[in-house]
Motif scaffolding. Sequence first.
Motif, mmCIF file in Angstrom:
data_model
loop_
_atom_site.group_PDB
_atom_site.id
_atom_site.type_symbol
_atom_site.label_atom_id
_atom_site.label_comp_id
_atom_site.label_asym_id
_atom_site.label_seq_id
_atom_site.Cartn_x
_atom_site.Cartn_y
_atom_site.Cartn_z
ATOM 1 N N ARG A 142 76.385 1.698 36.954
ATOM 2 C CA ARG A 142 77.511 0.779 36.719
ATOM 3 C C ARG A 142 77.579 -0.360 37.735
ATOM 4 O O ARG A 142 78.649 -0.913 37.978
ATOM 5 C CB ARG A 142 78.847 1.548 36.683
ATOM 6 N N SER A 187 71.980 -0.324 36.271
ATOM 7 C CA SER A 187 72.876 -0.342 35.113
ATOM 8 C C SER A 187 73.468 1.034 34.858
ATOM 9 O O SER A 187 74.660 1.170 34.539
ATOM 10 C CB SER A 187 72.104 -0.827 33.875
ATOM 11 N N ARG A 188 72.666 2.073 35.010
ATOM 12 C CA ARG A 188 73.170 3.440 34.832
ATOM 13 C C ARG A 188 74.203 3.792 35.895
ATOM 14 O O ARG A 188 75.086 4.622 35.666
ATOM 15 C CB ARG A 188 71.997 4.429 34.880
ATOM 16 N N ALA A 236 81.589 -4.809 41.904
ATOM 17 C CA ALA A 236 82.152 -3.741 41.072
ATOM 18 C C ALA A 236 83.514 -3.299 41.602
ATOM 19 O O ALA A 236 84.453 -3.097 40.820
ATOM 20 C CB ALA A 236 81.188 -2.560 41.019
ATOM 21 N N PRO A 288 82.566 -7.885 36.568
ATOM 22 C CA PRO A 288 81.360 -7.357 35.902
ATOM 23 C C PRO A 288 80.166 -8.277 36.078
ATOM 24 O O PRO A 288 80.301 -9.502 36.160
ATOM 25 C CB PRO A 288 81.789 -7.271 34.431
ATOM 26 N N ARG A 319 75.404 -4.579 33.941
ATOM 27 C CA ARG A 319 75.201 -4.223 32.538
ATOM 28 C C ARG A 319 73.895 -4.855 32.081
ATOM 29 O O ARG A 319 73.810 -6.072 31.948
ATOM 30 C CB ARG A 319 76.368 -4.709 31.679
ATOM 31 N N THR A 365 76.102 0.882 27.272
ATOM 32 C CA THR A 365 76.823 1.982 27.907
ATOM 33 C C THR A 365 76.069 2.362 29.175
ATOM 34 O O THR A 365 74.842 2.237 29.252
ATOM 35 C CB THR A 365 76.924 3.232 27.011
ATOM 36 N N ALA A 366 76.802 2.834 30.187
ATOM 37 C CA ALA A 366 76.162 3.243 31.434
ATOM 38 C C ALA A 366 75.284 4.464 31.210
ATOM 39 O O ALA A 366 74.244 4.616 31.849
ATOM 40 C CB ALA A 366 77.222 3.542 32.490
#
Length: 240
Positions: free
Chosen positions: A51, A48-49, A19, A24, A54, A72-73
């Motif tokens: 970041r 995933s939340r 990251a 990604p 994904r 979306t995060a």
Amino acid sequence: KSIDPQTYADADVGLSKLADAGIPVVAVEGNHERWFRRGERSWLWQLSRGRRLRLLQQADPGYEGQTWRPWTAERGYGAYTDIGPVRIFGVEYLGARLGAQIPDVIKAAQQLPAHGVQFRIGVLHTGVNEESPVGQGGIDAVQVLALREVADYLALGHIHYRYELPSEEPFIFNPGALESHNIVEGIMDQRAADDGGRERGLYDVAAWVGPRPTIRAQFRDDVVVRRPFVRLAVDVSRSR
């Protein structure tokens, strides 16, 4: 499906390096991560939340059926994500249910706005029956080949050995597991190295986007150091 805090911390540290470098990571839940009870979340969802990756999935827990919303995060998941001109959609492990879902996946992918999309990748955790060592991997080859309508490159998981489809100009690549899942696989891997049996590793895939998308996939098994498996026999027939 359940991991200890140290394992989660190790994954978080490793993914944070990618990251920080602006690389990604996209993932789907496999049968070793996936909870089948409605409302359950996996540890991949939390990463995933945060970041770190994904997480893509076809089924939306908040709705009945498919709702193809972007990742979306804040949500922690989504049916697809766009990275530059590349669109990636994912389908988590659904077992034998996947075959019935394929037409809906194709329809949903075709209905998405595609402005600026020049290359399409599908990520699925499923096996192909014809390529499974036990004969039942998840879906038939004809079903997975139908995804050619919406994917220029299809990345599969689940079966622990390497295969490619179709035989000419393949666009479906299953690299197999990075590590042996159990001692039986470990012994089989050592025998395969001696007699040219089935391989496992990863694929390094390069894609060229544009009006005629093309890919080049190179299989690599020289980048993973696997643990050795040793079977010992002790004769105790004369012991008392």
